[in-house]
Design a protein around this motif. Sequence first.
Motif, short mmCIF file in Angstrom:
data_model
loop_
_atom_site.label_atom_id
_atom_site.label_comp_id
_atom_site.label_asym_id
_atom_site.label_seq_id
_atom_site.Cartn_x
_atom_site.Cartn_y
_atom_site.Cartn_z
N CYS A 121 0.85 -1.19 0.00
CA CYS A 121 0.00 0.00 0.00
C CYS A 121 0.88 1.24 0.00
N VAL A 122 0.44 2.27 -0.69
CA VAL A 122 1.17 3.53 -0.65
C VAL A 122 0.82 4.30 0.61
N GLY A 123 -0.31 3.95 1.21
CA GLY A 123 -0.74 4.62 2.43
C GLY A 123 -2.14 4.18 2.80
N ALA A 124 -2.73 4.90 3.74
CA ALA A 124 -4.09 4.58 4.17
C ALA A 124 -4.78 5.86 4.64
N ILE A 125 -6.11 5.84 4.63
CA ILE A 125 -6.92 6.98 5.05
C ILE A 125 -7.57 6.63 6.39
N ALA A 126 -7.19 7.36 7.44
CA ALA A 126 -7.72 7.07 8.76
C ALA A 126 -9.21 7.36 8.85
N ASP A 127 -9.65 8.43 8.25
CA ASP A 127 -11.04 8.87 8.37
C ASP A 127 -12.03 7.78 7.99
N THR A 128 -11.76 7.08 6.88
CA THR A 128 -12.71 6.10 6.36
C THR A 128 -12.25 4.65 6.52
N GLY A 129 -11.05 4.43 7.09
CA GLY A 129 -10.55 3.07 7.20
C GLY A 129 -10.29 2.46 5.84
N THR A 130 -9.49 3.14 5.03
CA THR A 130 -9.30 2.76 3.63
C THR A 130 -7.82 2.61 3.29
N LEU A 131 -7.49 1.50 2.61
CA LEU A 131 -6.15 1.31 2.07
C LEU A 131 -6.05 2.01 0.73
N VAL A 132 -4.87 2.51 0.42
CA VAL A 132 -4.64 3.19 -0.86
C VAL A 132 -3.50 2.48 -1.58
N LEU A 133 -3.78 1.98 -2.78
CA LEU A 133 -2.79 1.30 -3.59
C LEU A 133 -2.62 2.04 -4.91
N ILE A 134 -1.41 2.01 -5.43
CA ILE A 134 -1.14 2.54 -6.77
C ILE A 134 -0.61 1.39 -7.61
N PRO A 135 -1.48 0.67 -8.30
CA PRO A 135 -1.03 -0.47 -9.12
C PRO A 135 -0.08 -0.01 -10.22
N ASP A 136 0.84 -0.88 -10.58
CA ASP A 136 1.75 -0.59 -11.69
C ASP A 136 2.17 -1.91 -12.33
N GLY A 137 3.17 -1.86 -13.19
CA GLY A 137 3.61 -3.07 -13.86
C GLY A 137 4.17 -4.12 -12.92
N GLY A 138 4.76 -3.68 -11.82
CA GLY A 138 5.32 -4.62 -10.87
C GLY A 138 4.25 -5.29 -10.01
N GLU A 139 3.24 -4.51 -9.63
CA GLU A 139 2.12 -5.03 -8.84
C GLU A 139 0.81 -4.61 -9.52
#
Length: 214
Positions: A121-139
């Motif tokens: 994960c590139v990070g997470a949002i505390a307010d909503t309990g959300t993971l943040v991913l930035i997909p790319d060629g490697g993942e």
Amino acid sequence: MSSKEAILNRLRGAATPIALAPHAWQPWRGENDRARRERFLAGITASHAEILTVKEATLARELSAWLDGEGISRLACGQGGRWQEAVAAACAGRDVLTPVGAFADWKDALFDQMQAGITHCVGAIADTGTLVLIPDGGEPRTLSLVPPCHIALLAASTIADNLAGLVDAGCWQQAMPTNLLLVSGPSKTADIQQTLAYGAHGPSRLLVVLVEDC
């Protein structure tokens, strides 16, 4: 004068523009790292995510133990993530799919054989309990969307108050990601009788591996 011209003339002749009253809503902000972490965990566990908290030094060992306990021996793992070496160590001796080359070359194995997909994960949002991913060629995003279990590696230090805070922390204003994936729990859906089911459109399980990195 046509109807169109009459309407435009009335609009141009309006005395004053409509005033916009400021709204009362403000984005959530935590007092400190502990508040952010607690709010994030409360939100994502309420959505049926599972949490495994580890230290960076013990990530490989504890992830391997969790996989053993769940009987997971076939995994899809990407390349280039922060903890790629630890993931490789945790997956040693298991059947690992690495998404290299054309999607058609590994699609069948991903859909039909893999029990779990591991992503960073590139990070997470505390307010909503959300993971943040930035997909790319490697993942590629299919690693988090196709296997029955999604294992998401998250650095505790990257939990932000809200999405705007994550944008600022990553300086995304200078180069916005082309594909942002927000995950707030395992895949779920409900039919007209309001019967909640998991895994209909994606992973039925979500394990968040919270890595204490500071």
